[in-house]
Scaffold this motif. Structure first.
Motif, PDB file in Angstrom:
ATOM      1  N   GLU A  20     -17.451   8.482  29.008  1.00  0.00           N
ATOM      2  CA  GLU A  20     -17.668   7.055  28.784  1.00  0.00           C
ATOM      3  C   GLU A  20     -19.142   6.688  28.713  1.00  0.00           C
ATOM      4  O   GLU A  20     -19.557   5.894  27.854  1.00  0.00           O
ATOM      5  N   ASP A  21     -19.964   7.235  29.601  1.00  0.00           N
ATOM      6  CA  ASP A  21     -21.391   6.887  29.610  1.00  0.00           C
ATOM      7  C   ASP A  21     -22.059   7.264  28.296  1.00  0.00           C
ATOM      8  O   ASP A  21     -22.875   6.504  27.757  1.00  0.00           O
ATOM      9  N   ALA A  29     -23.124   3.897  21.386  1.00  0.00           N
ATOM     10  CA  ALA A  29     -22.931   2.577  20.777  1.00  0.00           C
ATOM     11  C   ALA A  29     -24.229   1.773  20.801  1.00  0.00           C
ATOM     12  O   ALA A  29     -24.541   1.047  19.844  1.00  0.00           O
ATOM     13  N   ILE A  30     -25.012   1.893  21.868  1.00  0.00           N
ATOM     14  CA  ILE A  30     -26.304   1.193  21.945  1.00  0.00           C
ATOM     15  C   ILE A  30     -27.242   1.707  20.862  1.00  0.00           C
ATOM     16  O   ILE A  30     -27.918   0.918  20.186  1.00  0.00           O
ATOM     17  N   VAL A  31     -27.285   3.010  20.663  1.00  0.00           N
ATOM     18  CA  VAL A  31     -28.155   3.593  19.630  1.00  0.00           C
ATOM     19  C   VAL A  31     -27.748   3.088  18.247  1.00  0.00           C
ATOM     20  O   VAL A  31     -28.599   2.677  17.441  1.00  0.00           O
ATOM     21  N   ARG A  32     -26.456   3.114  17.946  1.00  0.00           N
ATOM     22  CA  ARG A  32     -25.991   2.662  16.627  1.00  0.00           C
ATOM     23  C   ARG A  32     -26.331   1.190  16.409  1.00  0.00           C
ATOM     24  O   ARG A  32     -26.738   0.791  15.309  1.00  0.00           O
ATOM     25  N   THR A  33     -26.162   0.393  17.459  1.00  0.00           N
ATOM     26  CA  THR A  33     -26.465  -1.031  17.333  1.00  0.00           C
ATOM     27  C   THR A  33     -27.958  -1.259  17.135  1.00  0.00           C
ATOM     28  O   THR A  33     -28.364  -2.089  16.301  1.00  0.00           O
ATOM     29  N   LEU A  34     -28.785  -0.533  17.874  1.00  0.00           N
ATOM     30  CA  LEU A  34     -30.237  -0.673  17.707  1.00  0.00           C
ATOM     31  C   LEU A  34     -30.678  -0.262  16.310  1.00  0.00           C
ATOM     32  O   LEU A  34     -31.564  -0.896  15.719  1.00  0.00           O
ATOM     33  N   GLU A  35     -30.079   0.797  15.780  1.00  0.00           N
ATOM     34  CA  GLU A  35     -30.437   1.230  14.426  1.00  0.00           C
ATOM     35  C   GLU A  35     -30.198   0.123  13.405  1.00  0.00           C
ATOM     36  O   GLU A  35     -30.975  -0.041  12.456  1.00  0.00           O
ATOM     37  N   ARG A  36     -29.144  -0.643  13.603  1.00  0.00           N
ATOM     38  CA  ARG A  36     -28.853  -1.739  12.673  1.00  0.00           C
ATOM     39  C   ARG A  36     -29.685  -2.980  12.985  1.00  0.00           C
ATOM     40  O   ARG A  36     -30.276  -3.586  12.090  1.00  0.00           O
ATOM     41  N   GLN A  66     -23.746  -8.740  23.281  1.00  0.00           N
ATOM     42  CA  GLN A  66     -22.467  -9.275  22.812  1.00  0.00           C
ATOM     43  C   GLN A  66     -21.617  -8.182  22.164  1.00  0.00           C
ATOM     44  O   GLN A  66     -20.396  -8.131  22.368  1.00  0.00           O
ATOM     45  N   GLU A  67     -22.238  -7.316  21.379  1.00  0.00           N
ATOM     46  CA  GLU A  67     -21.499  -6.214  20.755  1.00  0.00           C
ATOM     47  C   GLU A  67     -20.876  -5.307  21.807  1.00  0.00           C
ATOM     48  O   GLU A  67     -19.721  -4.884  21.686  1.00  0.00           O
ATOM     49  N   LEU A  68     -21.638  -4.999  22.842  1.00  0.00           N
ATOM     50  CA  LEU A  68     -21.118  -4.132  23.901  1.00  0.00           C
ATOM     51  C   LEU A  68     -20.003  -4.813  24.685  1.00  0.00           C
ATOM     52  O   LEU A  68     -19.051  -4.156  25.124  1.00  0.00           O
ATOM     53  N   MET A  69     -20.115  -6.131  24.852  1.00  0.00           N
ATOM     54  CA  MET A  69     -19.048  -6.874  25.529  1.00  0.00           C
ATOM     55  C   MET A  69     -17.780  -6.886  24.686  1.00  0.00           C
ATOM     56  O   MET A  69     -16.673  -6.680  25.205  1.00  0.00           O
ATOM     57  N   ARG A  70     -17.909  -7.103  23.383  1.00  0.00           N
ATOM     58  CA  ARG A  70     -16.725  -7.114  22.506  1.00  0.00           C
ATOM     59  C   ARG A  70     -16.041  -5.761  22.482  1.00  0.00           C
ATOM     60  O   ARG A  70     -14.811  -5.679  22.389  1.00  0.00           O
ATOM     61  N   ALA A  71     -16.831  -4.699  22.545  1.00  0.00           N
ATOM     62  CA  ALA A  71     -16.265  -3.354  22.507  1.00  0.00           C
ATOM     63  C   ALA A  71     -15.765  -2.890  23.870  1.00  0.00           C
ATOM     64  O   ALA A  71     -15.334  -1.744  24.015  1.00  0.00           O
ATOM     65  N   ASN A  72     -15.832  -3.786  24.876  1.00  0.00           N
ATOM     66  CA  ASN A  72     -15.345  -3.499  26.235  1.00  0.00           C
ATOM     67  C   ASN A  72     -16.132  -2.375  26.914  1.00  0.00           C
ATOM     68  O   ASN A  72     -15.599  -1.690  27.786  1.00  0.00           O
ATOM     69  N   TYR A  73     -17.398  -2.216  26.552  1.00  0.00           N
ATOM     70  CA  TYR A  73     -18.250  -1.255  27.251  1.00  0.00           C
ATOM     71  C   TYR A  73     -18.825  -1.860  28.527  1.00  0.00           C
ATOM     72  O   TYR A  73     -19.110  -1.135  29.483  1.00  0.00           O
ATOM     73  N   ILE A  74     -19.029  -3.173  28.529  1.00  0.00           N
ATOM     74  CA  ILE A  74     -19.608  -3.837  29.692  1.00  0.00           C
ATOM     75  C   ILE A  74     -18.837  -5.127  29.972  1.00  0.00           C
ATOM     76  O   ILE A  74     -18.189  -5.688  29.078  1.00  0.00           O
ATOM     77  N   ALA A  75     -18.930  -5.584  31.208  1.00  0.00           N
ATOM     78  CA  ALA A  75     -18.330  -6.859  31.597  1.00  0.00           C
ATOM     79  C   ALA A  75     -19.253  -7.996  31.146  1.00  0.00           C
ATOM     80  O   ALA A  75     -20.405  -7.753  30.757  1.00  0.00           O
ATOM     81  N   PRO A  76     -18.778  -9.244  31.148  1.00  0.00           N
ATOM     82  CA  PRO A  76     -19.646 -10.377  30.806  1.00  0.00           C
ATOM     83  C   PRO A  76     -20.927 -10.376  31.634  1.00  0.00           C
ATOM     84  O   PRO A  76     -20.900 -10.148  32.844  1.00  0.00           O
ATOM     85  N   MET A  77     -22.039 -10.611  30.973  1.00  0.00           N
ATOM     86  CA  MET A  77     -23.364 -10.530  31.598  1.00  0.00           C
ATOM     87  C   MET A  77     -24.009 -11.912  31.695  1.00  0.00           C
ATOM     88  O   MET A  77     -23.810 -12.759  30.824  1.00  0.00           O
TER      89      MET A  77
END
Length: 489
Positions: free
Chosen positions: A27-28, A34-41, A58-69
């Motif tokens: 998971e980690d 996912a963070i790398v792919r998002t940063l690239e874009r 927001q992308e990480l929250m939608r993908a259920n990687y993290i809880a609401p921040m």
């Protein structure tokens, strides 16, 4: 709090779950990927660092990687984004992906704080440094301290190369973690980053790292339980040895349950990976080959090829058993010695792998080659007897190797709690001997699967950008409707 709509969360979460079935990782690592792919874009967009950081979270929250921040989380992430842009503009393109992997570790640290990791790692390092016995040939004396610290980090928290490199990166370039860094400091970082890359690769790719990890793994178990105890935050457990032992037993049982849960999750994740990938390749290769070339579809072989490998992985993971009560007692005893300082901990002998003479090594190499050929000849003969086509045989062997490797990796989670030496029976030893060539083949495939995974490449490089853009538009529309409703109300 940073908000995302329920609808976009469901859509993006489903997409990410399907995408991750094609990449059997923990998971980690998936979250940082996912963070790398998002940063690239996102870094290519002409938007402020704050907006990029918000969109990333927001992308990480939608993908259920993290809880609401909370909104304040944007501040340190935006700082990393701004510095990353500054350095990437001054860095050769061939280093961009590697540097973004370090930025991803930094961002992940803001979203998933690991405040106690370094403390426990340093404690294990200091303790083990006192009781290790280095034998010549494994690590040079001037590299022992660094490699031991890296090994402790890997043992305790399954740290990958990016995490190890980031720890070293921060020690060499403290300007990265400062709240305010001058332009001169960042320029200095960018100028010396390529030289650091060569040094860091020498550190993380040391030839003795796997051997160190295997030898230190049992010694890390009580420190891992100590980390769990610190997370509990119960002050009463430090009042007496009896309270400590009772709390430690509870923590061990909880970790065992966590390992079983993680094994089930990894098993189903790996099964989905095998099933989806195999089904896709069957539809693209095996079925058309039999239909148009052989003019006959062997439905039995087709079904076996789709079902057998996930079933094999499921059975291998299901029959994995955790260590018993004596293992728990040894963990508690070593933990007591670590905390109280009373009693000596076992000496850890760090020895290189056994070296064989040229004649012995040549004999074993020939024997292993013969075993490899015999095993695969037997498999191909069995598949030929079952009337598998050449393409079906090829796919069966490839996914057999992947299935065996993934099953072994799932079962390896038990080592996180094992302090006793595992005893293998006759049949287990025989199976390991026979299955070693298949496991070796599967490891080779797993290490190179990303390079040949066409579907994953298509999703990451072609489909993801327009899909995430559509999600952003939908999210903005929902926000607009919400604002209008509040204004009218």
């Amino acid at each position: 709090m940073i908000e995302v709509s329920t609808a976009t969360r469901r859509i993006a979460g489903a997409y990410e779950r399907f995408r991750n079935t094609l990449e059997p990782e923990v998971e980690d690592i998936l979250r940082r990927s996912a963070i790398v792919r998002t940063l690239e874009r996102r870094l290519k967009q002409n938007r402020s660092a704050s907006l990029v950081a918000t969109a990333l979270i927001q992308e990480l929250m939608r993908a259920n990687y993290i809880a609401p921040m909370p909104v304040k989380t944007v501040i340190p992430v935006a700082r990393d984004v701004e510095r990353a842009r500054f350095i990437l503009d001054r860095l050769e393109p061939s280093y961009h992906e590697w540097f973004l992997s370090l930025v991803a570790v930094s961002v992940d640290g803001h979203l998933h704080p690991h405040d106690r990791r370094e403390v426990v790692t340093r404690l294990m390092y200091q303790d083990t440094f006192q009781r290790v016995e280095w034998l010549p040939g494994l690590v040079q004396e001037n590299e022992q301290a660094t490699q031991l610290f890296a090994a402790c980090y890997r043992v305790l928290f399954a740290a990958d190369d990016s995490e190890i490199t980031y720890t070293y990166f921060v020690s060499q370039f403290p300007a990265w973690v400062k709240e305010k860094s001058s332009e001169e400091e960042l320029i200095h970082l960018a100028v010396h980053l390529q030289a650091f890359y060569a040094t860091a690769r020498t550190l993380v790719e040391h030839p003795g790292r796997h051997r160190l990890l295997r030898l230190l793994k049992p010694a890390g178990v009580p420190y891992r339980i100590l980390h769990d105890l610190l997370d509990k935050g119960k002050s009463s457990m430090w009042e007496s040895e009896t309270a400590l032992e009772a709390t430690a037993h509870e923590a061990i049982v909880e970790r065992e349950k966590g390992i079983q849960t993680r094994m089930r999750k990894r098993t189903w994740h790996s099964i989905l990976f095998l099933f989806c990938t195999k089904t896709i390749l069957t539809g693209l290769l095996e079925y058309p080959y039999e239909l148009f070339v052989l003019r006959h579809v062997h439905w039995g072989a087709l079904g076996i090829n789709i079902v057998f490998h996930p079933l094999l992985l499921f059975l291998a993971a299901t029959f994995a058993t955790l260590p018993g009560a004596s293992n728990r007692e040894k963990i508690v005893e070593q933990l007591r010695r670590i905390v109280t300082g009373e009693g000596e901990l076992p000496t850890i002998v760090l020895a290189p792998p056994r070296h064989y003479g040229p004649i012995t090594w040549s004999g074993f190499a020939v024997l292993y080659t013969v075993l490899f050929l015999v095993i695969f000849w037997a498999l191909f003969s069995l598949l030929d007897f079952l009337e598998f086509s050449l393409v079906a045989m090829f796919l069966f062997i490839v996914f057999l190797g992947l299935g065996v490797f993934l099953a072994c990796r799932v079962r390896r989670a038990i080592d996180d709690i094992r302090i006793e030496t595992e005893r293998e029976g006759f049949f287990a030893t025989l199976f390991n001997f026979i299955g070693l060539p298949v496991l070796e083949f599967g490891r080779f495939l797993a290490q190179n699967i990303r390079q040949v995974n066409v579907v994953l490449f298509f999703m990451d490089r072609v489909l993801e950008a327009p899909f995430k853009l559509a999600i952003d538009v939908i999210e903005d529309w929902f926000s607009f409707v919400k604002d209008r409703k509040e204004e009218i109300g």
